[in-house]
Enzyme design. Structure first.
Site, short mmCIF file in Angstrom:
data_model
loop_
_atom_site.label_atom_id
_atom_site.label_comp_id
_atom_site.label_asym_id
_atom_site.label_seq_id
_atom_site.Cartn_x
_atom_site.Cartn_y
_atom_site.Cartn_z
N TYR A 111 7.68 -7.00 -10.14
CA TYR A 111 6.60 -7.04 -9.40
C TYR A 111 5.21 -6.18 -10.37
CZ TYR A 111 3.60 -5.13 -5.40
OH TYR A 111 2.36 -4.82 -4.39
N LYS A 184 5.25 -11.02 -4.51
CA LYS A 184 5.17 -10.22 -3.14
C LYS A 184 6.46 -10.85 -2.29
CE LYS A 184 1.20 -8.05 -3.71
NZ LYS A 184 0.75 -6.65 -3.12
O1 LIG Z 1 0.08 -6.07 -5.80
C1 LIG Z 1 -0.15 -4.91 -6.14
O2 LIG Z 1 0.55 -3.99 -6.85
C2 LIG Z 1 -1.09 -4.16 -4.99
C3 LIG Z 1 -2.27 -4.96 -4.58
O3 LIG Z 1 -1.85 -6.03 -3.74
C4 LIG Z 1 -3.21 -5.36 -5.77
O4 LIG Z 1 -3.72 -6.42 -5.52
O5 LIG Z 1 -3.19 -4.51 -6.76
MN LIG Z 2 -3.02 -7.53 -4.14
#
Ligand SMILES: O=C(O)C[C@H](O)C(=O)O
Ligand SMILES: [Mn+2]
Ligand SMILES: NC(=O)c1ccc[n+]([C@@H]2O[C@H](COP(=O)([O-])OP(=O)(O)OC[C@H]3O[C@@H](n4cnc5c(N)ncnc54)[C@H](O)[C@@H]3O)[C@@H](O)[C@H]2O)c1
Length: 594
Positions: A111, A184
């Site tokens: 992520y 996500k």
């Molecule tokens: O994706 C992430 O880490 C959090 C958030 O949705 C973002 O766009 O920064």
């Molecule tokens: Mn985001």
């Protein structure tokens, strides 16, 4: 009809997989493959005996050990990311088991922040397609393309879609942005136990304004500028209509849309279908969660907090709205609560004389010009041709020739108790600004939230040093503990990943018809309730190591809220049991040949 050749049947300890696949078909299906863990009897029934080394491993442990070692062999974070997705292509259960066992270590690689790098290098790292690619050039094919996923109306719980205009804080990445939807969804599964077989990642390719991509011969998306206006809205509508028709029970999650589209889209659909904008609503709720704990620790009541939000786009305004609503719930009128919040963006402090250049959702926060007429104006060098987040901003730039009320001036004048950063501008919470703020407030609350890591408005180590350890801090990306004057400061990660997986799980379990503000607040309260240690240096939020517990707690509260609000379509007697029964976990199930 599911194109997959297997299904999970039974409940609880009796769950098993049934499949019509045989031979290599079994081993090459990442949802079926258990590698060396197939028993002798399974090998015979599935006609894979002899296609695997003879040793039968009883459980996941030896495979996890091998996979973890291979993961560490990968030299860079991007290589590790690629390794993990190759593992996923081979064995979904092992991928999630590895992620679950080393969640704190591996989550940032699957992520944020490494997913940002993977998106920038998408054309180079692309191996196997995982999502649905929809194009504004062919809106009439949207339904057929979604149908090609091969799932039936009851088979899908969740779709995550992005048009990739505002990926994290790194901007417009066109078709490459499919990886944010995939990332996500991996978090939904790892954190909350949403079944990886019941989700669809979607990229809505409306073109890209990223010159680098447009000039890259390896770029895999449509090579034209972003389409806007009616054609854009019609395309979004075609997606929603087709998704609702094919997967009528599914929750629609929106991710990383630009600030001119995100709000309009969610407002259009949120009253009638289960849908959720993660950057606006998820971020707002996780920030409220961290603030519930920070405000308690600060000792200053909500109604007396003064809030400056720096970067008034999708996330910043979403945060402002949820803070306003919470302050209003403390006995202030909505108008009074709005007055406790100051938005600062590229044109400086947003004031009502700038209103022609502001987005509709920023307008309620614009300060009366007279109120700030005496404040110092700082000249800023703005390139009139620079990329703008919203078209009216270009016109504003000309108007701002006398200078802007910048963040430093705003902080000096307002003496905020809470400062939040969603500006994508690294280092903008300078030592001078932070020291000034801290000189007026006993426990300053400062949340630099811009992702990925390199874009944070300040680092926690600096904030702790500049406030002499008094700051109550939360960040967007993960940061290591900070040692300062004998105290260990655990840094809360106020990332929507601590919230949206539980929201999804709760909404899916309850089959909530819509996602209400009450659901979002219930989620915030549930997250906050997992971090009640008020000693100096304790984190404002639960650790990501405990994401599963947090997400389950969030989901249960959401189910209760949905039932209380009369918007739950599922018949539920016991919310805890219902949530547990919805969850998928990475364990090998017996496989039966049918
Ligand atoms: O994706 C992430 O880490 C959090 C958030 O949705 C973002 O766009 O920064
Ligand atoms: Mn985001
Ligand atoms: N921690 C989290 O969970 C979380 C969630 C969502 C977004 N974010 C981060 O917040 C940031 C913004 O995301 P978004 O979706 O709101 O994007 P956005 O494009 O909607 O908003 C960014 C805003 O910052 C403003 N901005 C740009 N330059 C500025 C400057 N020099 N000074 C002040 N403001 C400036 C833009 O005009 C725009 O209004 C990103 O870095 C994103 O990663 C974090």
């Amino acid at each position: 009809m599911v194109a997959r050749k297997f299904q999970i049947v039974g409940a609880g300890a009796d769950r098993k997989i049934q499949t019509t696949a045989r031979g290599y078909e079994v081993l090459r299906d990442p949802g079926l493959n258990k590698g060396t863990a197939f028993t002798k009897a399974e090998r015979q029934a599935l006609q894979i005996d002899g296609l695997l080394p003879p040793v039968v491993t009883e459980d996941l442990a030896p495979q996890l050990e091998r996979a973890y070692a291979a993961y560490h062999e990968a030299p860079t974070d991007l290589d590790k990311h690629i390794y993990l997705w190759r593992l996923h292509d081979n064995n979904v259960t092992l991928f999630y088991a590895l992620l679950q066992e080393h969640l704190l270590e591996i989550l940032p690689v699957v992520y944020d922040p490494v997913v940002g790098e993977a998106i920038e290098h998408y054309s180079e790292v692309f191996t196997r397609p995982r999502g649905i690619y929809l194009s504004i050039n062919e809106p009439e094919t949207v339904e057929q393309k979604l149908a090609n996923f091969g799932a039936g109306p009851g088979d899908i719980d969740l779709l995550v879609a992005s048009d990739a205009e505002a990926i994290l804080g790194i901007g417009d990445w066109g078709t490459n942005g499919v990886d944010i939807a995939i990332g996500k969804l991996a978090v939904y599964t790892a954190a909350a136990g949403i079944s990886p077989y019941r989700v669809v990642p979607v990229i809505l390719d409306v073109g890209t304004d990223n010159e680098k991509l447009l000039n890259d011969p390896l770029y895999l998306g449509y090579r034209h500028g972003r389409t806007r206006g009616k054609a854009y809205d019609d395309f979004i509508d075609a997606y929603v209509t087709a998704a609702r028709k094919l997967f009528p029970k599914a929750l629609l999650h929106w991710e990383d849309f630009g600030s001119t589209n995100a709000r309009r889209i969610i407002n259009r659909y949120r009253g009638t279908i289960p849908t959720f904008n993660d950057d606006e609503q998820g971020t707002g709720a996780i920030v409220v969660a961290a603030l519930l704990n920070a405000v308690r620790r600060s000792g200053t009541p909500w109604a007396e907090q003064r809030v400056v939000v720096y970067g008034a786009g999708t996330a910043g305004a979403g945060i402002a709205d949820q803070i306003r609503d919470h302050i209003a719930s403390q006995g202030l009128s909505k108008e009074e609560a709005t007055r406790r919040i100051w938005l600062v963006d590229e044109p400086g402090l947003l004031t009502d004389d700038l209103k022609d250049g502001l987005l509709d959702y920023q307008l309620p926060y614009a300060r009366p010009h007279a109120e700030v007429a005496d404040l110092k104006r700082t000249r800023v060098e703005t390139d009139p041709n620079a990329e703008t987040r919203w078209p009216e901003l270009a016109a504003l730039r000309e108007k701002l020739t006398n200078g802007i009320i910048d963040l430093a001036t705003t902080v000096d004048a307002i003496k905020p108790t809470i400062l939040i950063g969603t500006s994508t501008k690294p280092g903008s919470f300078t030592e001078e600004i932070v020291r000034n703020l801290a000189s007026h407030v006993e426990r300053p609350i400062i949340f630099p939230l811009s992702n990925p890591t390199a874009l944070h408005e300040a680092t926690p180590a600096h904030l702790i040093e500049w406030t002499d350890g008094k700051v109550l801090v939360a960040t967007g990306a993960p940061f290591d503990d900070v040692e300062y004057k004998g105290v260990t400061y655990k840094i809360a990660q106020a990332n929507n990943a601590a919230l949206y997986p539980g929201v999804g799980l709760g909404v899916i379990t309850a089959r909530a018809k819509i996602v209400t503000d009450e659901i979002l607040f219930a989620a915030a309260k549930a997250v906050a309730g997992q971090a009640t240690d008020d000693t100096l240096g304790a984190s404002l939020l639960p650790s990501n190591a405990d994401l599963r517990t947090t997400s389950s707690a969030v989901a249960v509260e959401i189910v209760r809220t949905a039932i209380n609000q009369g918007i739950a379509e599922a018949k539920i007697d016991d919310p805890v049991e219902a949530v547990r029964e919805t969850q998928w976990w990475p364990v090998y199930l017996p496989v039966e040949a049918v």
